[in-house]
Design a protein around this motif. Sequence first.
Motif, short mmCIF file in Angstrom:
data_model
loop_
_atom_site.label_atom_id
_atom_site.label_comp_id
_atom_site.label_asym_id
_atom_site.label_seq_id
_atom_site.Cartn_x
_atom_site.Cartn_y
_atom_site.Cartn_z
N TYR A 1 5.47 2.78 10.68
CA TYR A 1 5.05 4.14 11.01
C TYR A 1 6.26 5.07 10.91
CZ TYR A 1 0.46 2.58 12.47
OH TYR A 1 -0.81 2.07 12.48
N TYR A 2 6.07 6.16 10.20
CA TYR A 2 7.13 7.13 9.94
C TYR A 2 6.80 8.48 10.56
CZ TYR A 2 8.57 3.84 6.30
OH TYR A 2 8.97 2.72 5.61
N LYS B 1 0.83 -1.20 0.00
CA LYS B 1 0.00 0.00 0.00
C LYS B 1 0.86 1.25 0.00
CE LYS B 1 -4.01 -2.04 2.32
NZ LYS B 1 -4.98 -1.87 3.44
N GLU B 2 0.24 2.36 -0.37
CA GLU B 2 0.95 3.62 -0.37
C GLU B 2 1.05 4.18 1.06
OE1 GLU B 2 -0.30 5.21 -4.85
OE2 GLU B 2 -0.89 6.32 -3.06
N ARG B 3 2.05 5.03 1.24
CA ARG B 3 2.19 5.69 2.53
C ARG B 3 1.02 6.65 2.72
NH1 ARG B 3 8.06 7.91 4.18
NH2 ARG B 3 8.48 5.78 3.46
N GLU B 4 0.45 6.66 3.91
CA GLU B 4 -0.70 7.51 4.17
C GLU B 4 -0.53 8.28 5.47
OE1 GLU B 4 -4.25 5.21 4.78
OE2 GLU B 4 -3.41 4.07 6.45
N GLY C 1 11.42 4.99 10.32
CA GLY C 1 10.24 4.18 10.56
C GLY C 1 10.38 3.19 11.70
N THR C 2 9.24 2.81 12.23
CA THR C 2 9.19 1.80 13.27
C THR C 2 8.01 0.87 12.98
OG1 THR C 2 9.13 1.42 15.68
CG2 THR C 2 7.77 3.21 14.85
#
Length: 115
Positions: free
Chosen positions: A93-94, A43-46, A108-109
């Motif tokens: 998560y960024y 998926k794309e980053r959102e 990111g984590t």
Amino acid sequence: QVQLVESGGGLVQAGGSLRLSCASSGSIDSMNSMGWYRQAPGKERELVAAVTRGGSTNYADSVKGRFTISRDNAKNTVALQMNSLEPEDTAVYYCNARYWSRTYWGRGTQVTVAS
């Protein structure tokens, strides 16, 4: 150059909570906005949540009422409290910081929510 370092990710059961933290190497006081994005496999980053310099917040519909973003300018940190986690929240998560035309990202984590 601002460096952002995320922490607090991990594995949690559905319905559980996690608190992500982002530490900045520089002052965030002047940043126009600080935020959290996520990217799930395929998926794309959102955008998940963001908070402006003035304190206004914005949340993705899917996390409203469950996630809370906060920024501490004195400590140069931004946090994301995540409650009632769902398997669909699984993603990297960024942390993000924006200063006019400049955008900074952390590495990111990983957050994994088991059903």
